[in-house]
Design a protein around this motif. Structure first.
Motif, PDB file in Angstrom:
ATOM      1  N   UNK A  39      -6.429   1.464 -37.871  1.00  0.00           N
ATOM      2  CA  UNK A  39      -6.191   2.751 -38.540  1.00  0.00           C
ATOM      3  C   UNK A  39      -7.487   3.546 -38.574  1.00  0.00           C
ATOM      4  N   UNK A  40      -7.480   4.742 -37.992  1.00  0.00           N
ATOM      5  CA  UNK A  40      -8.690   5.560 -37.976  1.00  0.00           C
ATOM      6  C   UNK A  40      -8.324   7.041 -37.919  1.00  0.00           C
ATOM      7  N   UNK A  41      -9.160   7.901 -38.506  1.00  0.00           N
ATOM      8  CA  UNK A  41      -8.849   9.332 -38.576  1.00  0.00           C
ATOM      9  C   UNK A  41      -9.197  10.055 -37.274  1.00  0.00           C
ATOM     10  N   UNK A  42      -8.321  10.956 -36.854  1.00  0.00           N
ATOM     11  CA  UNK A  42      -8.583  11.774 -35.672  1.00  0.00           C
ATOM     12  C   UNK A  42      -8.833  13.240 -36.017  1.00  0.00           C
ATOM     13  N   UNK A  43      -8.394  13.659 -37.185  1.00  0.00           N
ATOM     14  CA  UNK A  43      -8.669  15.015 -37.666  1.00  0.00           C
ATOM     15  C   UNK A  43      -8.316  15.063 -39.145  1.00  0.00           C
ATOM     16  N   UNK A  44      -8.954  15.959 -39.874  1.00  0.00           N
ATOM     17  CA  UNK A  44      -8.688  16.067 -41.307  1.00  0.00           C
ATOM     18  C   UNK A  44      -9.112  17.442 -41.795  1.00  0.00           C
ATOM     19  N   UNK A  45      -8.640  17.811 -42.979  1.00  0.00           N
ATOM     20  CA  UNK A  45      -9.051  19.113 -43.490  1.00  0.00           C
ATOM     21  C   UNK A  45      -8.427  19.466 -44.819  1.00  0.00           C
ATOM     22  N   UNK A  46      -8.762  20.684 -45.249  1.00  0.00           N
ATOM     23  CA  UNK A  46      -8.240  21.235 -46.495  1.00  0.00           C
ATOM     24  C   UNK A  46      -7.980  22.718 -46.277  1.00  0.00           C
ATOM     25  N   UNK A  73       5.430  33.936 -50.404  1.00  0.00           N
ATOM     26  CA  UNK A  73       5.071  34.469 -51.705  1.00  0.00           C
ATOM     27  C   UNK A  73       4.176  33.568 -52.528  1.00  0.00           C
ATOM     28  N   UNK A  74       4.219  32.264 -52.258  1.00  0.00           N
ATOM     29  CA  UNK A  74       3.438  31.289 -53.019  1.00  0.00           C
ATOM     30  C   UNK A  74       2.915  30.229 -52.052  1.00  0.00           C
ATOM     31  N   UNK A  75       1.962  30.582 -51.184  1.00  0.00           N
ATOM     32  CA  UNK A  75       1.535  29.659 -50.124  1.00  0.00           C
ATOM     33  C   UNK A  75       0.871  28.407 -50.687  1.00  0.00           C
ATOM     34  N   UNK A  76       1.127  27.316 -50.007  1.00  0.00           N
ATOM     35  CA  UNK A  76       0.606  26.028 -50.466  1.00  0.00           C
ATOM     36  C   UNK A  76      -0.883  25.843 -50.182  1.00  0.00           C
ATOM     37  N   UNK A  77      -1.475  24.919 -50.919  1.00  0.00           N
ATOM     38  CA  UNK A  77      -2.798  24.373 -50.607  1.00  0.00           C
ATOM     39  C   UNK A  77      -2.575  22.932 -50.146  1.00  0.00           C
ATOM     40  N   UNK A  78      -3.187  22.566 -49.021  1.00  0.00           N
ATOM     41  CA  UNK A  78      -2.931  21.263 -48.406  1.00  0.00           C
ATOM     42  C   UNK A  78      -4.214  20.502 -48.133  1.00  0.00           C
ATOM     43  N   UNK A  79      -4.211  19.225 -48.494  1.00  0.00           N
ATOM     44  CA  UNK A  79      -5.144  18.255 -47.941  1.00  0.00           C
ATOM     45  C   UNK A  79      -4.377  17.525 -46.844  1.00  0.00           C
ATOM     46  N   UNK A  80      -4.994  17.345 -45.691  1.00  0.00           N
ATOM     47  CA  UNK A  80      -4.232  16.742 -44.586  1.00  0.00           C
ATOM     48  C   UNK A  80      -5.136  15.840 -43.743  1.00  0.00           C
ATOM     49  N   UNK A  81      -4.488  14.887 -43.071  1.00  0.00           N
ATOM     50  CA  UNK A  81      -5.237  14.002 -42.175  1.00  0.00           C
ATOM     51  C   UNK A  81      -4.332  13.498 -41.053  1.00  0.00           C
ATOM     52  N   UNK A  82      -4.837  13.589 -39.825  1.00  0.00           N
ATOM     53  CA  UNK A  82      -4.225  12.976 -38.648  1.00  0.00           C
ATOM     54  C   UNK A  82      -4.885  11.610 -38.453  1.00  0.00           C
ATOM     55  N   UNK A  83      -4.082  10.611 -38.077  1.00  0.00           N
ATOM     56  CA  UNK A  83      -4.678   9.298 -37.836  1.00  0.00           C
ATOM     57  C   UNK A  83      -3.867   8.505 -36.814  1.00  0.00           C
TER      58      UNK A  83
END
Length: 292
Positions: free
Chosen positions: A35-42, A101-111
């Protein structure tokens, strides 16, 4: 590797992609190949954010902490709100977008990795369960934020090995937050309250009836619900808590085994030692010696 969205980053936004040479290292290294990360962000308040992937090579977790959006994946479609986690395993066609009208905030990660299918299942992914709910958890937000620090290390191999193992911890932490949140939502059932009661009475004997009374439920429904949320019966979990506390006392004090037995509710040191060995696989004295 699935390409992250091209959503225009604001000043507070983060998008980090693991370079190809590092992915090759992580895919081979014995500590990271599972298991390892390939991309991530906020993405904060990601107005206009949308993505469609007919081909999806990575696994993807997206954690919504505020705002709303919509997701369609496999045969499932619906709205996503604060505290919910989108589980998008490798190969699953999907599309999602922020609410205008109410856009989300996301923490995300590809792995990626050899164990990612198992990890997705551990998170609760099923074909009819694409979204799960952990609540808006400071613990998870902090874990995502900490994971993003790998982008400041000059592509250090050791830092990425650490990040890969931090990712596994994040996933297991998610399952704990999902379970705890479900307990909080369950009408008439406060998992935190019951476990606080257990800890307050760690030096005593408690009955199933007394624990069910704390939850204001019948013994039968309480026991079943507790097992669903924790994987243990209430009494077995209470025993595990006692043994955890005994381990801390063995490791951090010079108290004798008899006194430690009394502090976790057992007058008979031999009985306590048998329970300890059954739970930990070694005697209290052997455990203390191994820690020192």
């Amino acid at each position: 590797m699935s390409t992250p969205s091209k959503w225009p980053l604001p000043q507070a936004g983060i998008r980090f992609i693991t370079p190809a040479f590092m992915i090759e290292k992580l895919a081979r290294h014995p500590l990271t190949k599972d298991c390892y990360p390939t991309a991530m962000g906020y993405y904060p308040r990601a107005s206009g954010h949308r993505m469609l992937r007919e081909r999806h090579d990575d696994n993807l977790l997206l954690y919504c902490t505020e705002g709303r959006g919509q997701l369609a994946a496999g045969g499932w479609s619906g709205n996503v709100g604060p505290g919910q986690i989108m589980l998008l395993p490798q190969g699953l066609t999907h599309a999602y977008e922020a609410d205008p009208g109410d856009p989300w905030s996301l923490h995300w990660i590809h792995f990626q990795g050899a164990s990612t299918r198992v990890l997705m299942q551990y998170l609760g992914y099923r074909e009819d369960r694409i979204v799960t709910d952990a609540g808006v958890s400071p613990v998870l937000i902090g874990a995502f934020t900490s994971l993003l620090e790998v982008r400041r290390t000059g592509y250090s191999t050791r830092a990425f090995i650490n990040a890969a193992n931090h990712l596994r911890h994040l996933i297991t932490q998610m399952t704990m937050e999902i379970s705890a949140h479900a307990g909080r939502l369950q009408s008439g059932f406060g998992l935190d309250q019951v476990q606080a009661y257990m800890l307050e009475h760690i030096d005593q004997t408690v009955t199933l009836e007394s624990l069910a009374g704390v939850a204001n439920m019948s013994k039968y429904h309480f026991s079943n619900r507790y097992r669903e949320l924790t994987g243990y019966s209430p009494i077995k979990h209470f025993l595990n808590m006692k043994m955890e506390h005994a381990c801390r006392l063995l490791d951090s004090t010079d108290l004798g085994v008899g006194e430690i037995a009394r502090r976790v509710g057992y007058e008979d040191p031999l009985y306590f030692s048998r329970l300890f060995r059954k739970t930990l696989g070694r005697s209290p004295r052997d455990y203390r010696a191994s820690m020192r």
